[in-house]
Design a protein around this motif. Structure first.
Motif, mmCIF file in Angstrom:
data_model
loop_
_atom_site.group_PDB
_atom_site.id
_atom_site.type_symbol
_atom_site.label_atom_id
_atom_site.label_comp_id
_atom_site.label_asym_id
_atom_site.label_seq_id
_atom_site.Cartn_x
_atom_site.Cartn_y
_atom_site.Cartn_z
ATOM 1 N N ASP A 37 33.003 88.718 8.508
ATOM 2 C CA ASP A 37 32.812 87.700 9.544
ATOM 3 C C ASP A 37 33.086 88.297 10.930
ATOM 4 O O ASP A 37 33.669 89.380 11.055
ATOM 5 C CB ASP A 37 33.687 86.468 9.295
ATOM 6 C CG ASP A 37 35.175 86.786 9.275
ATOM 7 O OD1 ASP A 37 35.658 87.475 10.205
ATOM 8 O OD2 ASP A 37 35.869 86.363 8.324
ATOM 9 N N GLN A 38 32.670 87.576 11.951
ATOM 10 C CA GLN A 38 32.754 88.110 13.308
ATOM 11 C C GLN A 38 34.195 88.279 13.779
ATOM 12 O O GLN A 38 34.506 89.208 14.524
ATOM 13 C CB GLN A 38 31.996 87.220 14.283
ATOM 14 C CG GLN A 38 31.808 87.883 15.649
ATOM 15 C CD GLN A 38 30.741 87.210 16.480
ATOM 16 O OE1 GLN A 38 30.316 86.106 16.183
ATOM 17 N NE2 GLN A 38 30.294 87.874 17.527
ATOM 18 N N ASP A 39 35.072 87.397 13.329
ATOM 19 C CA ASP A 39 36.481 87.516 13.723
ATOM 20 C C ASP A 39 37.075 88.827 13.213
ATOM 21 O O ASP A 39 37.747 89.555 13.954
ATOM 22 C CB ASP A 39 37.273 86.324 13.176
ATOM 23 C CG ASP A 39 38.734 86.387 13.592
ATOM 24 O OD1 ASP A 39 39.009 86.416 14.803
ATOM 25 O OD2 ASP A 39 39.604 86.413 12.699
ATOM 26 N N ARG A 90 35.557 91.830 15.076
ATOM 27 C CA ARG A 90 36.122 92.035 16.412
ATOM 28 C C ARG A 90 37.518 92.653 16.353
ATOM 29 O O ARG A 90 37.891 93.431 17.232
ATOM 30 C CB ARG A 90 36.146 90.712 17.178
ATOM 31 C CG ARG A 90 34.751 90.287 17.637
ATOM 32 C CD ARG A 90 34.736 88.961 18.354
ATOM 33 N NE ARG A 90 33.413 88.690 18.918
ATOM 34 C CZ ARG A 90 33.067 87.556 19.496
ATOM 35 N NH1 ARG A 90 33.962 86.562 19.607
ATOM 36 N NH2 ARG A 90 31.852 87.394 19.987
ATOM 37 N N LYS A 110 20.425 98.202 21.878
ATOM 38 C CA LYS A 110 20.401 97.067 20.958
ATOM 39 C C LYS A 110 19.281 97.207 19.939
ATOM 40 O O LYS A 110 19.458 96.909 18.748
ATOM 41 C CB LYS A 110 20.233 95.761 21.746
ATOM 42 C CG LYS A 110 21.455 95.347 22.551
ATOM 43 C CD LYS A 110 21.198 94.025 23.269
ATOM 44 C CE LYS A 110 22.442 93.549 24.003
ATOM 45 N NZ LYS A 110 22.209 92.270 24.709
ATOM 46 N N PRO A 116 23.774 93.156 12.243
ATOM 47 C CA PRO A 116 23.612 91.750 12.662
ATOM 48 C C PRO A 116 23.674 91.597 14.181
ATOM 49 O O PRO A 116 24.419 92.313 14.861
ATOM 50 C CB PRO A 116 24.801 91.052 11.987
ATOM 51 C CG PRO A 116 25.118 91.904 10.801
ATOM 52 C CD PRO A 116 24.852 93.312 11.239
ATOM 53 N N ASP A 117 22.893 90.652 14.697
ATOM 54 C CA ASP A 117 22.788 90.466 16.148
ATOM 55 C C ASP A 117 24.128 90.175 16.814
ATOM 56 O O ASP A 117 24.390 90.647 17.929
ATOM 57 C CB ASP A 117 21.808 89.325 16.458
ATOM 58 C CG ASP A 117 20.358 89.762 16.303
ATOM 59 O OD1 ASP A 117 20.104 90.986 16.301
ATOM 60 O OD2 ASP A 117 19.486 88.887 16.172
ATOM 61 N N ASP A 118 24.978 89.370 16.173
ATOM 62 C CA ASP A 118 26.280 89.056 16.769
ATOM 63 C C ASP A 118 27.115 90.323 16.948
ATOM 64 O O ASP A 118 27.820 90.490 17.951
ATOM 65 C CB ASP A 118 27.038 88.059 15.894
ATOM 66 C CG ASP A 118 26.433 86.666 15.950
ATOM 67 O OD1 ASP A 118 25.670 86.397 16.901
ATOM 68 O OD2 ASP A 118 26.715 85.860 15.049
ATOM 69 N N PHE A 119 27.039 91.220 15.989
ATOM 70 C CA PHE A 119 27.791 92.469 16.063
ATOM 71 C C PHE A 119 27.183 93.402 17.117
ATOM 72 O O PHE A 119 27.907 94.134 17.800
ATOM 73 C CB PHE A 119 27.817 93.165 14.709
ATOM 74 C CG PHE A 119 28.507 92.381 13.615
ATOM 75 C CD1 PHE A 119 29.266 91.256 13.914
ATOM 76 C CD2 PHE A 119 28.408 92.774 12.292
ATOM 77 C CE1 PHE A 119 29.904 90.534 12.915
ATOM 78 C CE2 PHE A 119 29.040 92.068 11.287
ATOM 79 C CZ PHE A 119 29.781 90.939 11.587
ATOM 80 N N THR A 178 25.792 92.464 19.858
ATOM 81 C CA THR A 178 26.272 91.971 21.153
ATOM 82 C C THR A 178 27.665 92.498 21.455
ATOM 83 O O THR A 178 27.967 92.914 22.581
ATOM 84 C CB THR A 178 26.283 90.427 21.157
ATOM 85 O OG1 THR A 178 24.954 89.947 20.937
ATOM 86 C CG2 THR A 178 26.789 89.900 22.500
ATOM 87 N N ASP A 179 28.530 92.525 20.431
ATOM 88 C CA ASP A 179 29.886 93.028 20.628
ATOM 89 C C ASP A 179 29.891 94.531 20.903
ATOM 90 O O ASP A 179 30.634 95.017 21.766
ATOM 91 C CB ASP A 179 30.745 92.721 19.397
ATOM 92 C CG ASP A 179 31.056 91.231 19.266
ATOM 93 O OD1 ASP A 179 30.972 90.521 20.289
ATOM 94 O OD2 ASP A 179 31.387 90.786 18.150
#
Length: 204
Positions: A31-33, A36, A97, A106-109, A111-112
């Protein structure tokens, strides 16, 4: 844009490191949490900070197997270190990107990752990365001349040229042409000797 062109222009070069190639597979179900938290630890490691306790805490609180977690950390570290070494004048954010999308990150990752590579901590990361890179001495002074021996004790007309060359490196060492020539000749001889060994020859 063709896929071959995109590959050639990738910030990773022509060959993708294995730890990055397997990153998307290892990030599955992360997961994103948690991503990060790992990313923050990796960034701190790139800055030269001690992250043993942080990584220990992440490993203990996560359900990710330790071996898989180590692969994730290695892949993220390699992505950031490779990207940070390229000046932002050469590495554009959208291209970065797109490279990660091709790796199925994954796109969310993505971005990070991008916020680190192109964010306000980049300068500190660049400094730390350059300090960790191997440093080789540079040429500080270079002198040369060509002498021609018009005659010798045995020859009335010799016209034998000789090259005198000396380099001073930034570490204070001096290197002369004859030493460089000898070392190159020695290496070539050793390579030739290796090629002659039967174990290295292709047998019919």
């Amino acid at each position: 844009m063709s896929s071959s062109h995109a590959k050639d222009s990738s910030f990773l070069g022509g060959r993708i490191p294995p730890e990055i190639e397997s990153l998307s597979k290892n990030l599955k179900d992360v997961d994103q949490d948690m991503f990060r938290k790992i990313l923050k630890a990796v960034v701190s490691a790139l800055e030269g900070k001690d992250c043993k306790e942080v990584m220990k805490s992440i490993a203990e609180s996560s359900t990710i197997p330790q071996e898989r977690l180590s692969y994730i950390v290695a892949g993220m570290y390699r992505v950031l270190s490779e990207a940070i070494r390229i000046p932002t004048s050469s590495l554009k954010q959208e291209a970065f990107k797109e490279d990660l999308r091709e790796l199925r990150i994954p796109d969310d990752f993505i971005t990070d990752f991008s916020s680190v590579v192109f964010g306000n901590r980049r300068a500190a990361l660049e400094t730390a990365t350059s300090q960790n890179d191997p440093q080789h001495p540079t040429v500080e002074d270079f002198r040369w001349r060509v002498d021609v021996a018009i005659s010798t004790s045995s020859l009335a007309r010799a016209l034998q040229p000789s090259v005198l060359m000396q380099m001073k490196l930034s570490d204070g060492s001096f290197h002369r042409f004859e030493e460089l020539r000898y070392n190159v000749a020695l290496i070539l001889k050793e390579m030739n000797d290796l090629e002659k060994r039967s174990i290295l020859q292709i047998q019919d």
